[in-house]
Every structure is written in C-alpha cells, then in structure tokens.
Design a protein around this motif. Sequence first.
Motif, PDB file in Angstrom:
ATOM      1  N   SER A 175       6.147   5.443   6.016  1.00 54.66           N
ATOM      2  CA  SER A 175       6.952   5.340   4.800  1.00 54.66           C
ATOM      3  C   SER A 175       7.446   6.691   4.320  1.00 54.66           C
ATOM      4  N   THR A 176       8.379   6.644   3.377  1.00 54.13           N
ATOM      5  CA  THR A 176       8.848   7.840   2.688  1.00 54.13           C
ATOM      6  C   THR A 176       7.721   8.540   1.952  1.00 54.13           C
ATOM      7  N   ASP A 177       6.623   7.838   1.671  1.00 52.16           N
ATOM      8  CA  ASP A 177       5.496   8.450   0.958  1.00 52.16           C
ATOM      9  C   ASP A 177       4.727   9.449   1.820  1.00 52.16           C
ATOM     10  N   GLY A 178       5.128   9.647   3.079  1.00 55.82           N
ATOM     11  CA  GLY A 178       4.515  10.647   3.938  1.00 55.82           C
ATOM     12  C   GLY A 178       3.286  10.172   4.672  1.00 55.82           C
ATOM     13  N   CYS A 179       3.007   8.876   4.632  1.00 55.05           N
ATOM     14  CA  CYS A 179       1.788   8.347   5.251  1.00 55.05           C
ATOM     15  C   CYS A 179       2.104   7.275   6.291  1.00 55.05           C
ATOM     16  N   GLY A 193       0.809  -1.211   0.000  1.00 54.44           N
ATOM     17  CA  GLY A 193       0.000   0.000   0.000  1.00 54.44           C
ATOM     18  C   GLY A 193       0.841   1.259   0.000  1.00 54.44           C
ATOM     19  N   HIS A 194       2.103   1.126   0.415  1.00 54.57           N
ATOM     20  CA  HIS A 194       2.998   2.276   0.437  1.00 54.57           C
ATOM     21  C   HIS A 194       3.649   2.474  -0.932  1.00 54.57           C
ATOM     22  N   GLY A 195       3.840   3.737  -1.285  1.00 50.63           N
ATOM     23  CA  GLY A 195       4.445   4.040  -2.579  1.00 50.63           C
ATOM     24  C   GLY A 195       5.953   3.979  -2.569  1.00 50.63           C
ATOM     25  N   TYR A 196       6.562   4.156  -1.381  1.00 53.52           N
ATOM     26  CA  TYR A 196       8.011   4.113  -1.252  1.00 53.52           C
ATOM     27  C   TYR A 196       8.380   3.155  -0.127  1.00 53.52           C
ATOM     28  N   GLY A 197       9.670   3.118   0.213  1.00 53.63           N
ATOM     29  CA  GLY A 197      10.129   2.216   1.252  1.00 53.63           C
ATOM     30  C   GLY A 197       9.431   2.443   2.582  1.00 53.63           C
ATOM     31  N   GLY A 202       2.488  18.305   5.830  1.00 51.14           N
ATOM     32  CA  GLY A 202       3.570  18.620   4.906  1.00 51.14           C
ATOM     33  C   GLY A 202       3.957  17.453   4.021  1.00 51.14           C
ATOM     34  N   ARG A 203       3.418  16.266   4.312  1.00 51.84           N
ATOM     35  CA  ARG A 203       3.692  15.044   3.555  1.00 51.84           C
ATOM     36  C   ARG A 203       5.178  14.754   3.436  1.00 51.84           C
ATOM     37  N   CYS A 204       5.955  15.123   4.470  1.00 53.61           N
ATOM     38  CA  CYS A 204       7.361  14.751   4.460  1.00 53.61           C
ATOM     39  C   CYS A 204       7.475  13.256   4.762  1.00 53.61           C
ATOM     40  N   GLY A 260       8.786  12.722  11.508  1.00 58.96           N
ATOM     41  CA  GLY A 260       9.133  12.955  10.114  1.00 58.96           C
ATOM     42  C   GLY A 260      10.596  13.284   9.900  1.00 58.96           C
ATOM     43  N   SER A 261      11.014  13.221   8.643  1.00 63.45           N
ATOM     44  CA  SER A 261      12.405  13.494   8.300  1.00 63.45           C
ATOM     45  C   SER A 261      12.719  14.986   8.337  1.00 63.45           C
ATOM     46  N   ASP A 262      11.692  15.837   8.493  1.00 58.02           N
ATOM     47  CA  ASP A 262      11.925  17.280   8.577  1.00 58.02           C
ATOM     48  C   ASP A 262      11.985  17.777  10.016  1.00 58.02           C
ATOM     49  N   GLY A 263      12.055  16.837  10.974  1.00 57.90           N
ATOM     50  CA  GLY A 263      12.155  17.230  12.375  1.00 57.90           C
ATOM     51  C   GLY A 263      10.832  17.468  13.062  1.00 57.90           C
ATOM     52  N   THR A 264       9.728  17.092  12.438  1.00 54.97           N
ATOM     53  CA  THR A 264       8.411  17.297  13.040  1.00 54.97           C
ATOM     54  C   THR A 264       7.855  15.985  13.580  1.00 54.97           C
TER      55      THR A 264
END
Length: 426
Positions: free
Chosen positions: A73-77, A52-56, A96-98, A116-120
Amino acid sequence: MVSLICTLQHHTDDVNWCALSRNLLATCSTDKTVRIFSIFDFSELPFSPLIGHGYGVHCCCFSACGQYLASCSTDGCTIIWSMGTGERVAVFAHPGRCPVRVCTFSSDSAYLLSGGSDGTFSLWDFRSRALLRTGSVNEATVGACSFSPCGQMFVTGTSYGDVRGEVVRVRLASCGQDSQLKIWSISRLAAAGCRMQLLHTLTGQSGPVLSCAFSPDGQQLISGYVTACAFAPTTSLIATGSMDKTVNVWRVGDGLHAGGDEGEAVPGRKLQQQGPGHSRRPVSEWSEGDVSAWLQGEGLGALVRPFSDNNIDGAELLNLTKDSLTTELNIDSVGLRNKLMRKIDGLKTASAWSNDPDEFLCPITREVMSDPVIAADGYSYEREAIQSWINSKNRSSPMTNLPLQTTMLTPNRTLKMAIGRWKSSQ
C-alpha cells in the motif's frame, strides 16, 4: 474463446490488482481494502474485507500454496494475511516507508519481493521475516516485479520504461504507455551477468497497455487497458480489475471453470455488494429488515434473531462495539464477534467514501482535503500528502507514474472554498 462468467461489484474505488490461487480470488483497491472470494461460487469469504492498510492498496499476491496473501500500500507496508482466518501474520515495512507499489512471492514462497515508488526494491526471507537485500533502480516508481520460475532471478520494471534483471533462460513480458507489449528472452551468462534480448513487439492494442500476465504453463499471455489481470494456477479462469471499481471473471476455452456443484457458472452474472432493498441507501437509513437481510447475505444468519429481538437498525448497527455485542446481545463467540466487527468496519468505510464527493478526495489518502494544492501533473492533492510523497524521493506522479517536471505546489483556493461550502452544508 473467452466468455464472461461474472462481475463483482464490491469495491468502492479503483480496483488496482487481482490474484488467483487454486480456490480463492483476491482483489485490492484504492478504497484501502482487500477482498477475498471463493472461485467456486464467487461468494465473499466471512473474514473479508481485509482491513489494515491506512491508504490505498496497490497490489496483492498469493503464496504458492495459497495459505498466505501479501498486500502492499501507499502506507509503506506489505501485510501478510492468513487465508485460513483472515488475520495478519506479519507486516514488512519498506525501508524509508515510501509507498509500496508492487509485491510478489517466489515460486517456492521462500522470498518476498516488494517495489517502492522511490525506485527501490526490498527482498525478504519470508520464513524468517528478515530483510535480505535492498537496492535502488532509479528515481522512478517500481511498478512491476516478478521472479523467474526457478526463483534464481527477479526482474523489476519502472515508470521510466526500464526493465532490469537481478540474477537460466526465461521469457519475460512487459507493457507500457506506448501501447506495446514486448516479449524478452533473459539469459544468465557465466561471466557477464544477465543478457536481455527483445524477441517480439506486439502492437495490436490501440491504447496504453496497463497490465499483462502469462498463463501458468507459459503458453498464453493476456494484456489490456485494465489495471489488473491474472490467470488462475490450475483452471481456465482469468480475472481482470478496472478503474470502474469492478472485477470481471472470465473463462478461457473449454477448460475447467468455477461456480455451482458442477463448476458451472452463469455467464454475465453480476454479484452485488449488498442484497436487494438496501444496496443504494446509506447504512444509517437501513431498517431492521435491511439489517437482517445484510446479515443473511454476509453468512451471519445466526445473528438475525438476537438483532431482531433488540431492534437493531442501520444506525444502531454502526454504533455496535465488541463490548456491546457481548454484554447487550449476549454473543459469546469471539470469532463471531470479530467477523461481525470486520464487516461493520467495512460498512463504515464504504459509507464514508460513498458520501464524500470524489473530487474532494486526495488521490493519495482518499480522504477529504483540507489544504488542496495542484502538482505539476495537474492533479490536486492534500498538501501534506503530496509533500511527503515528494520528500520520499518520488519524482513521478502518483496518478500517472510519469515524471514530475517540477516539485512546485500551487494552492487550489477554488477547490478549498468548494470543500468548505460542502462541509458547511453537511
């Protein structure tokens, strides 16, 4: 004493996380899938893999009762899956879908926390699916998060080395690239908020410590140069995942353990993704016998007869649709059709990754690059993917989690020409 029970070799890329419930083992990977196994015989469940995930997929975790599994996942979900059916129950989109690097449930499953990868970070009310709170730690990747046992406090850890508490006294373990494992005491003070005190620094490991986990009773702690490690909640089992694409299951001491009618497992047993005879050949080259063996191995023995009667080989298997299963193979069961299509989708995904040279794949999208560029960390990425990564306020490397010294991207023309030659030869 720790002994190896079995090695699972189902994923086709790095294993990023593993989680254990009372009767299930979940693993997730850069190959975009989540796989579910029974801890009694380590067989894969019929609805696995979860696609179901688009990325890893970076992280997965069970709710306290084991009824739900969350994966991010990297897909932000962050996707919530039912462990009864394998169906998606809910999807939480990170603000932000990071890329979402980590997620965890509170001890009573009332809350879900994601980083998230943006620190949130995002705190969700799991029952109402409402977003309760968001916050920003810093511009580094949130690579770890955890609730206190009472659920009144959560902690996040970032690639900058920060560990921060968010509202009592608990012990916390943290690990990092400095080869150290640190044990902290966290106390909530009436007027001054939280106080963190470093109790111990363990320096027994010779390399970076990538993961650590407490046992359910808090009396044992595991750590290592593996991407994931986890204790089972009620048995003396440990699961570890690694960049070699495997998951190892271990037994600690003389406690309860899994496998067989009496709970006995065979040390060193290796479980392959596919049965003998076809595991090393592309699915498109499978014979009718290979397809029958695969169906049996996936718990779909009821379909062997209709598949044999219709001469379904590997190439035909990959071309099947839900409509053809109904009209041509006369499979009336909706559940059986859905299970089979999930299995076929998994084969297609695995086949695509196994045929594509790994050096041609973007580390973010895991797809063959068309416009490769070199980032400051020295790795090559698809231009659009790494630009999107940077534009979402990420200042850390997707591969190392270390800060990027510059956001400048350099075209990798040599790699682009190599990919072009490879595509022309296909």
